[in-house]
Design a protein around this motif. Structure first.
Motif, mmCIF file in Angstrom:
data_model
loop_
_atom_site.group_PDB
_atom_site.id
_atom_site.type_symbol
_atom_site.label_atom_id
_atom_site.label_comp_id
_atom_site.label_asym_id
_atom_site.label_seq_id
_atom_site.Cartn_x
_atom_site.Cartn_y
_atom_site.Cartn_z
ATOM 1 N N UNK A 111 0.843 -1.197 0.000
ATOM 2 C CA UNK A 111 0.000 0.000 0.000
ATOM 3 C C UNK A 111 0.878 1.248 0.000
ATOM 4 N N UNK A 112 0.649 2.125 -0.946
ATOM 5 C CA UNK A 112 1.330 3.414 -1.016
ATOM 6 C C UNK A 112 0.313 4.525 -0.914
ATOM 7 N N UNK A 113 0.767 5.744 -0.685
ATOM 8 C CA UNK A 113 -0.153 6.873 -0.497
ATOM 9 C C UNK A 113 0.077 7.953 -1.552
ATOM 10 N N UNK A 114 -1.033 8.345 -2.210
ATOM 11 C CA UNK A 114 -0.953 9.428 -3.184
ATOM 12 C C UNK A 114 -1.204 10.768 -2.516
ATOM 13 N N UNK A 115 -2.148 10.792 -1.575
ATOM 14 C CA UNK A 115 -2.426 11.971 -0.757
ATOM 15 C C UNK A 115 -2.725 11.472 0.655
ATOM 16 N N UNK A 116 -3.041 12.395 1.562
ATOM 17 C CA UNK A 116 -3.353 11.998 2.933
ATOM 18 C C UNK A 116 -4.614 11.144 2.994
ATOM 19 N N UNK A 117 -5.496 11.292 1.995
ATOM 20 C CA UNK A 117 -6.782 10.586 2.023
ATOM 21 C C UNK A 117 -6.879 9.445 1.018
ATOM 22 N N UNK A 118 -5.950 9.372 0.067
ATOM 23 C CA UNK A 118 -6.055 8.341 -0.953
ATOM 24 C C UNK A 118 -4.803 7.472 -0.980
ATOM 25 N N UNK A 119 -5.017 6.192 -1.215
ATOM 26 C CA UNK A 119 -3.908 5.254 -1.275
ATOM 27 C C UNK A 119 -4.090 4.334 -2.473
ATOM 28 N N UNK A 120 -3.084 3.536 -2.763
ATOM 29 C CA UNK A 120 -3.166 2.556 -3.840
ATOM 30 C C UNK A 120 -2.431 1.299 -3.391
ATOM 31 N N UNK A 206 15.479 7.191 11.719
ATOM 32 C CA UNK A 206 15.120 7.816 10.459
ATOM 33 C C UNK A 206 14.802 6.802 9.361
ATOM 34 N N UNK A 207 15.392 5.584 9.442
ATOM 35 C CA UNK A 207 15.130 4.582 8.422
ATOM 36 C C UNK A 207 13.777 3.909 8.615
ATOM 37 N N UNK A 208 13.173 4.086 9.796
ATOM 38 C CA UNK A 208 11.897 3.447 10.085
ATOM 39 C C UNK A 208 10.704 4.357 9.789
ATOM 40 N N UNK A 209 10.970 5.642 9.678
ATOM 41 C CA UNK A 209 9.909 6.602 9.376
ATOM 42 C C UNK A 209 10.321 7.425 8.163
ATOM 43 N N UNK A 210 9.475 7.400 7.130
ATOM 44 C CA UNK A 210 9.798 8.124 5.908
ATOM 45 C C UNK A 210 8.677 9.094 5.563
ATOM 46 N N UNK A 211 9.072 10.228 5.000
ATOM 47 C CA UNK A 211 8.107 11.276 4.694
ATOM 48 C C UNK A 211 7.461 11.034 3.339
ATOM 49 N N UNK A 212 6.127 11.114 3.280
ATOM 50 C CA UNK A 212 5.385 10.999 2.031
ATOM 51 C C UNK A 212 4.961 12.392 1.604
ATOM 52 N N UNK A 213 5.583 12.900 0.549
ATOM 53 C CA UNK A 213 5.366 14.303 0.177
ATOM 54 C C UNK A 213 3.951 14.557 -0.359
ATOM 55 N N UNK A 214 3.318 13.539 -0.973
ATOM 56 C CA UNK A 214 1.956 13.732 -1.492
ATOM 57 C C UNK A 214 0.950 13.915 -0.367
ATOM 58 N N UNK A 215 1.116 13.122 0.691
ATOM 59 C CA UNK A 215 0.187 13.194 1.813
ATOM 60 C C UNK A 215 0.620 14.218 2.850
ATOM 61 N N UNK A 216 1.916 14.611 2.839
ATOM 62 C CA UNK A 216 2.420 15.550 3.834
ATOM 63 C C UNK A 216 2.519 14.923 5.212
ATOM 64 N N UNK A 217 2.688 13.608 5.255
ATOM 65 C CA UNK A 217 2.738 12.871 6.514
ATOM 66 C C UNK A 217 3.882 11.856 6.497
ATOM 67 N N UNK A 218 4.290 11.425 7.704
ATOM 68 C CA UNK A 218 5.288 10.373 7.807
ATOM 69 C C UNK A 218 4.597 9.013 7.798
ATOM 70 N N UNK A 219 5.320 8.016 7.268
ATOM 71 C CA UNK A 219 4.829 6.638 7.203
ATOM 72 C C UNK A 219 5.831 5.764 7.961
ATOM 73 N N UNK A 220 5.329 4.885 8.826
ATOM 74 C CA UNK A 220 6.218 4.040 9.618
ATOM 75 C C UNK A 220 6.690 2.835 8.815
ATOM 76 N N UNK A 221 7.550 2.031 9.411
ATOM 77 C CA UNK A 221 8.146 0.871 8.757
ATOM 78 C C UNK A 221 7.089 -0.130 8.276
ATOM 79 N N UNK A 222 5.977 -0.198 9.012
ATOM 80 C CA UNK A 222 4.907 -1.145 8.659
ATOM 81 C C UNK A 222 4.004 -0.619 7.546
#
Length: 349
Positions: A111-120, A206-222
């Motif tokens: 699962x990836x995120x395109x925006x804070x509200x939408x994923x694929x 830092x390797x466990x949390x990465x920033x998703x620029x489309x959603x403007x949020x961080x995503x954890x390792x899971x």
């Protein structure tokens, strides 16, 4: 190729198969069968067995078998083509073993995120392209991977392919600290706007949390995205401001990576990033230059290339399952669009 710049971006491709468990597949197919019957005879609702409410696959299979037994007694009803089709599909699914059902899922897709509200659910293709619209490098990853982390690889692949890289053009996803340092060490101009939340490198994890620029949020390792964020501290004072990202603690409780990340019994899970105003002084100055502004105008070209891949070469959906299959599809699609572009450039000479 006369330009000495590459434009970088990532495009997503949906997995061929949906992210459904065997139980969810059974639920979906039994629902479609009931719907087809209700359109013909609503009174059948009273004859159907009580729906399964547990999460146990065996219970769902038992319910579906009861549903099939009831419907097969209605000889007139099962003569309708739309009922017969859905009934046969459900029967095939029930008789299939669990292993076969699970093989319908794409185990590599994420699962990836395109925006804070939408994923694929699927994959990402990270692309580098010259200003002449020739793709010089590509990396295919699972959907949850961060765009910025692929920059070094794209630059190295482009150089290996014979391109002299003096400038890299991308969006804010590529302006994280490590990329600025890498490009400076290699005398490459990084034309990517700064985002204070993309300055990774101030936390041990830092390797466990990465920033998703489309959603403007961080995503954890899971692969779980933060549900909200808050900025603490005041701008312009001695102490640095901090962006704190809050995660869904219910997901943390059952996460396979919770050891060392989530403390048992904690009511919240947060990740904070310190915003250091002086860390990117040189990059900020470069961002205001005429060269930066002029090169930024070239970025639209890669968005057009992504659109060509998706709409003319059906790159929006994977043709097979698995990362290897996606890499093969990417290689063929990119080879094709490059060949078309090369022929067009030859005609223009």
């Amino acid at each position: 190729i006369k330009s000495k710049s590459i434009i970088v971006d990532a495009t997503h491709t949906k997995a061929r198969y949906n992210q459904m468990t065997p139980r969810e597949i059974l639920m979906d197919r039994s629902k479609k069968l009931r719907k087809a019957i209700y359109q013909i005879d609503e009174s059948m609702k009273n004859k159907f067995p009580v729906k399964n409410t547990t999460d146990v696959l065996e219970d769902e299979i038992a319910y579906c078998q009861e549903l099939i037994d009831v419907i097969e007694k209605e000889e007139t009803l099962i003569e309708y083509p739309k009922v017969k089709e859905q009934l046969n599909l459900l029967k095939e699914t029930v008789t299939d073993d669990i292993e076969h059902l699970q093989s319908s899922d794409d185990m590599d897709a994420k699962v990836g995120h395109k925006t804070a509200d939408t994923s694929f659910f699927g994959y990402k293709t990270h692309i580098a392209m010259s200003e002449e619209r020739i793709i010089t490098a590509a990396t295919v990853t699972t959907g949850e991977k961060n765009d910025g982390k692929q920059l070094e690889s794209l630059i190295e692949k482009s150089i290996k392919a014979g391109l002299k890289v003096e400038t890299v053009i991308g969006d804010a996803a590529y302006s994280e600290k490590s990329n600025i340092e890498f490009t400076k060490e290699n005398n490459i101009n990084l034309v990517a706007k700064l985002n204070p939340s993309v300055t990774q490198g101030f936390r041990k994890k830092e390797d466990e949390f990465e920033f998703n620029k489309d959603a403007g949020m961080y995503v954890c390792k899971a692969g779980h995205m933060a549900i909200r964020k808050a900025r603490q501290g005041k701008k312009g004072i001695a102490a640095n401001q901090v962006d704190t990202y809050y995660f869904d603690v219910e997901k943390c409780k059952n996460c396979p990576f919770k050891d060392g990340c989530y403390k048992e019994g904690a009511k919240s899970k947060t990740y904070s990033v310190t915003i250091k105003s002086n860390i990117h002084t040189e990059q900020e100055q470069f961002q205001g230059s005429d060269y930066f502004k002029e090169k930024s105008k070239e970025r639209y070209k890669i968005e057009a290339k992504n659109s060509e891949l998706k709409h003319r070469h059906v790159y929006n959906v994977a043709k097979s399952s698995g990362l290897v299959g996606m890499q093969l599809q990417g290689a063929m699609a990119i080879f094709t669009v490059n060949l078309k572009r090369i022929l067009k450039l030859i005609d223009q000479r």
